[in-house]
Design an enzyme around this catalytic site. Structure first.
Site, PDB file in Angstrom:
ATOM      1  CE  LYS A  42       8.039  22.712  22.185  1.00  0.00           C
ATOM      2  NZ  LYS A  42       7.911  24.274  22.110  1.00  0.00           N
ATOM      3  CG  ASP A  69      18.221  24.843  34.343  1.00  0.00           C
ATOM      4  OD1 ASP A  69      17.961  24.944  33.052  1.00  0.00           O
ATOM      5  OD2 ASP A  69      17.213  24.175  35.045  1.00  0.00           O
ATOM      6  NE  ARG A 109      19.530  20.265  30.565  1.00  0.00           N
ATOM      7  CZ  ARG A 109      18.652  20.393  29.566  1.00  0.00           C
ATOM      8  NH1 ARG A 109      17.508  21.091  29.930  1.00  0.00           N
ATOM      9  NH2 ARG A 109      18.589  19.717  28.602  1.00  0.00           N
ATOM     10  CB  ALA A 147       3.746  25.361  10.552  1.00  0.00           C
ATOM     11  CG  PHE A 148       5.901  27.572   5.931  1.00  0.00           C
ATOM     12  CD1 PHE A 148       5.057  27.742   6.653  1.00  0.00           C
ATOM     13  CD2 PHE A 148       5.972  27.868   4.749  1.00  0.00           C
ATOM     14  CE1 PHE A 148       3.945  28.850   6.261  1.00  0.00           C
ATOM     15  CE2 PHE A 148       5.185  28.731   4.108  1.00  0.00           C
ATOM     16  CZ  PHE A 148       4.108  29.179   4.760  1.00  0.00           C
ATOM     17  CG  ASN A 186      10.987  23.117  30.129  1.00  0.00           C
ATOM     18  OD1 ASN A 186      11.375  23.958  30.795  1.00  0.00           O
ATOM     19  ND2 ASN A 186      10.233  21.961  30.756  1.00  0.00           N
ATOM     20  CB  CYS A 234      10.672  22.455  17.849  1.00  0.00           C
ATOM     21  SG  CYS A 234      11.995  22.908  19.005  1.00  0.00           S
ATOM     22  CB  THR A 263       8.637  28.232  20.319  1.00  0.00           C
ATOM     23  OG1 THR A 263      10.115  27.808  19.993  1.00  0.00           O
ATOM     24  CG2 THR A 263       7.885  28.397  19.529  1.00  0.00           C
TER      25      THR A 263
HETATM   26  P1  NAI Z   1      15.097  22.387  27.676  1.00  0.00           P
HETATM   27  O1  NAI Z   1      14.037  21.614  28.447  1.00  0.00           O
HETATM   28  O2  NAI Z   1      16.382  21.808  27.097  1.00  0.00           O
HETATM   29  O3  NAI Z   1      15.810  23.531  28.546  1.00  0.00           O
HETATM   30  C1  NAI Z   1      14.822  24.180  29.586  1.00  0.00           C
HETATM   31  C2  NAI Z   1      15.463  24.524  30.536  1.00  0.00           C
HETATM   32  O4  NAI Z   1      14.654  25.216  31.318  1.00  0.00           O
HETATM   33  C3  NAI Z   1      15.449  23.143  31.475  1.00  0.00           C
HETATM   34  O5  NAI Z   1      16.703  23.018  31.776  1.00  0.00           O
HETATM   35  C4  NAI Z   1      14.711  23.483  32.743  1.00  0.00           C
HETATM   36  O6  NAI Z   1      14.980  23.113  33.861  1.00  0.00           O
HETATM   37  C5  NAI Z   1      14.838  25.147  32.773  1.00  0.00           C
HETATM   38  N1  NAI Z   1      13.329  25.714  33.590  1.00  0.00           N
HETATM   39  C6  NAI Z   1      12.548  25.587  33.795  1.00  0.00           C
HETATM   40  N2  NAI Z   1      11.791  26.407  34.104  1.00  0.00           N
HETATM   41  C7  NAI Z   1      12.759  27.469  34.865  1.00  0.00           C
HETATM   42  C8  NAI Z   1      12.579  28.453  35.720  1.00  0.00           C
HETATM   43  N3  NAI Z   1      11.523  29.068  36.093  1.00  0.00           N
HETATM   44  N4  NAI Z   1      13.784  29.116  35.997  1.00  0.00           N
HETATM   45  C9  NAI Z   1      14.978  28.473  35.582  1.00  0.00           C
HETATM   46  N5  NAI Z   1      15.072  27.364  34.477  1.00  0.00           N
HETATM   47  C10 NAI Z   1      14.012  26.751  34.376  1.00  0.00           C
HETATM   48  O7  NAI Z   1      14.463  23.038  26.378  1.00  0.00           O
HETATM   49  P2  NAI Z   1      14.843  23.632  25.049  1.00  0.00           P
HETATM   50  O8  NAI Z   1      15.032  22.683  24.105  1.00  0.00           O
HETATM   51  O9  NAI Z   1      16.089  24.558  25.244  1.00  0.00           O
HETATM   52  O10 NAI Z   1      13.853  24.623  24.556  1.00  0.00           O
HETATM   53  C11 NAI Z   1      13.491  25.848  25.316  1.00  0.00           C
HETATM   54  C12 NAI Z   1      12.575  26.540  24.303  1.00  0.00           C
HETATM   55  O11 NAI Z   1      13.214  27.030  23.118  1.00  0.00           O
HETATM   56  C13 NAI Z   1      11.235  25.803  24.074  1.00  0.00           C
HETATM   57  O12 NAI Z   1      10.200  26.698  24.168  1.00  0.00           O
HETATM   58  C14 NAI Z   1      11.593  25.442  22.594  1.00  0.00           C
HETATM   59  O13 NAI Z   1      10.548  25.206  21.980  1.00  0.00           O
HETATM   60  C15 NAI Z   1      12.444  26.643  22.041  1.00  0.00           C
HETATM   61  N6  NAI Z   1      13.385  26.114  21.048  1.00  0.00           N
HETATM   62  C16 NAI Z   1      13.884  25.115  20.877  1.00  0.00           C
HETATM   63  C17 NAI Z   1      14.823  24.689  19.915  1.00  0.00           C
HETATM   64  C18 NAI Z   1      15.532  23.169  20.014  1.00  0.00           C
HETATM   65  O14 NAI Z   1      16.118  22.595  18.845  1.00  0.00           O
HETATM   66  N7  NAI Z   1      15.553  22.438  21.149  1.00  0.00           N
HETATM   67  C19 NAI Z   1      15.081  25.371  18.802  1.00  0.00           C
HETATM   68  C20 NAI Z   1      14.313  26.792  18.881  1.00  0.00           C
HETATM   69  C21 NAI Z   1      13.484  26.985  20.037  1.00  0.00           C
END
Ligand code: NAI
Length: 481
Positions: free
Chosen positions: A275, A33, A38, A221-222, A87, A272, A128
């Site tokens: 968004k 990350d 983190r 969406a569903f 993200n 999610c 996503t």
């Molecule tokens: P989050 O914000 O908790 O984690 C994303 C991480 O990516 C952050 O720690 C950020 O510092 C890091 N990051 C950003 N750019 C980076 C890079 N170039 N290199 C390395 N690290 C980088 O987000 P979250 O909740 O984990 O979501 C991630 C994706 O998964 C999103 O697209 C979300 O829509 C999808 N998703 C999320 C769910 C959820 O329940 N939170 C469930 C299913 C999918």
């Protein structure tokens, strides 16, 4: 040994990779990350996210075949499979602001992979993303490839926060989308073999790239649409004297509908649903489908309506003013068993009450005071949000908001209690004790239907439960949302 690197150590990257490492001792997994705080937390005793069961899973594999690092270049360089779980928030500026997905982080990640890769890689979309993102990413990779072969897969994540470990251990399905070429099929097979360590073969679905990308947006969406549907019915129940729990139970007994995701509430939240639907709306608009876009947009409109309806119910029940009254808010996370507050309805409800000059005292077992202050001071992107639910300035937040370390002190001397997260501990609170400590008349506004309204009425409370027959007190009080 297969080596996996995951970019993004968030709510998805962390738990998903921890479970892969646990179930596949023959695979080395490194989660990287850009945020060192983190990564430090993932390497400490206090993990950066609260998720039941996560601690045990991480502790079993960390240092064995699970690692957390900020050395992004090194680990991308060494990996065979690179998951990208960064993200993908909603754009706040420029073309598509307030709707389109902001792919800045994704594009950065793709360019970084292209930059540092020295051997062939499988790049897996875990985030996503809008449909056809894989194609864009593929272009970035291929045009910067220096002769390296990149294969791209879409493997959207369906875990739900609060039950992430359970969901990952026992997924309804794992979805892998890939190119329909011989090489693409071979790549799909490679990832399939990772999941096959613990997921039964018939639950691993394979599709083309675009179907996988769209399935994730469509699934969210569903799910959100079911919540907005039952919430819309909850408003009608209040108007007619029907009980939404009885209606939802009767409706859910139909095998074609099923009982899940039919709980009326103050509204959905989380990072999610909103968004992803906004993103779906944007994609529909871009593809010349305004009617389809409007259909999905209405899911969010009902969600906003439900939140403002709740605020208005609180204010109108309390003699049309909450100015200088203490309102206790039980729960701030967007649902139980998580500390995540992204898009939590509590923010909108709180802002609505603060806008009416209430003093709000918040208790949530997993959300820190700092987090609450940040959330309430933050400027949310501005899309179809009722103007009276505007965020407060940081100074105003400090003056009107306090945070308590338990439900009893939060409710002491309060005029009203709003329940905004369905934490189990709220079901077993001593409401007689709470009643005795409150100003009278004492109100409870249950935004999650966790309390028994009749029992609380017997204690002396005036009770509002979403979608339940109205307390006699509220019957003649019109609520304009
Ligand atoms: P989050 O914000 O908790 O984690 C994303 C991480 O990516 C952050 O720690 C950020 O510092 C890091 N990051 C950003 N750019 C980076 C890079 N170039 N290199 C390395 N690290 C980088 O987000 P979250 O909740 O984990 O979501 C991630 C994706 O998964 C999103 O697209 C979300 O829509 C999808 N998703 C999320 C769910 C959820 O329940 N939170 C469930 C299913 C999918």
């Amino acid at each position: 040994m297969v080596k996996i690197c995951c970019l993004g150590a968030g709510y998805v990257g962390g738990p998903t990779m921890a479970v892969i490492a646990l179930k596949c001792p023959d695979v080395e997994v490194v989660v990287v990350d850009i945020t060192s705080a983190r990564i430090n937390a993932w390497n400490s005793e206090q993990l950066p996210i609260y998720e039941p069961g996560l601690d045990d899973v991480v502790k079993e594999s960390r240092g064995r075949n699970l690692f957390f690092s900020t050395d992004i270049e090194k680990h991308i360089g060494e990996a065979d499979i690179v998951f990208v779980s960064v993200n993908t928030p909603t754009k706040t500026q420029g073309l598509g602001a307030g709707k389109a997905a902001d792919l800045t982080y994704w594009e950065c990640a793709a360019r970084m992979i292209a930059d540092v890769a020295k051997s062939d890689k499988i790049v897996v979309e875990k985030s996503t993303v809008p449909v056809k993102t894989a194609e864009a990413i593929e272009k970035i990779l291929v045009h910067n490839s220096k002769g390296i072969n990149f294969q791209i897969l879409s493997n959207p994540e369906f875990l739900a926060e609060g039950t992430a470990i359970q969901d990952l251990f026992n997924p309804d399905r794992v979805l892998i989308g890939g190119r329909e070429t011989p090489e693409g099929k071979k790549t799909v097979q490679t990832l399939k073999e990772v999941y096959a360590h613990w997921v039964p073969e018939d639950r691993i679905l394979t599709t083309n790239l675009w179907s996988a990308e769209l399935s994730k947006l469509a699934a969210n969406a569903f799910l959100a649409q079911r919540i907005s549907s039952v919430n819309a019915i909850s408003a009608l129940c209040e108007a007619t004297g029907a009980n939404v729990s009885e209606v939802a139970y009767a409706v859910g007994k139909d095998a074609r509908i099923g009982p899940k995701f039919l709980n009326a509430s103050v509204g959905f939240g989380g990072s999610c649903f909103q968004k992803d639907i906004l993103n779906l709306v944007y994609i529909c608009e871009c593809n010349g489908l305004p009617e389809v876009a409007q259909y999905w947009k209405s899911v969010i409109q009902i969600n906003d309506y439900q939140k403002s309806r709740f605020v208005n119910r609180v204010v109108s029940s309390m003699f049309n003013t909450v100015a200088n009254k203490k309102i206790a808010m039980l729960g701030f996370a967007f649902k139980k068993d998580t500390g995540d507050t992204r898009e939590t309805p509590a923010i909108d409800v709180c802002n609505g009450l603060l806008g009416d000059k209430a003093n709000v005292c918040i208790y949530d077992p997993q959300v820190t005071e700092d987090q609450i202050e940040r959330d309430l001071a933050m400027n949310k992107f501005d899309w179809d949000h009722p103007t009276h639910l505007q965020p407060m300035s940081p100074m105003a937040v400090k003056k009107q908001v306090t945070v308590s370390s338990d439900a009893y002190s939060a409710t002491k001397d309060a005029h009203g209690v709003c329940i905004l997260t369905e934490w189990d501990e709220f079901k077993t609170l001593d409401f007689t004790r709470i009643y005795e400590g409150m100003q009278k008349p004492a109100f409870v506004f249950d935004g999650r239907n966790v309390v028994n309204p009749e029992k609380l009425q017997q204690i002396g409370f005036i009770v509002y439960s979403i979608g339940k027959p109205l307390d006699a007190w509220m019957k003649d009080m019109p609520v304009v949302a």
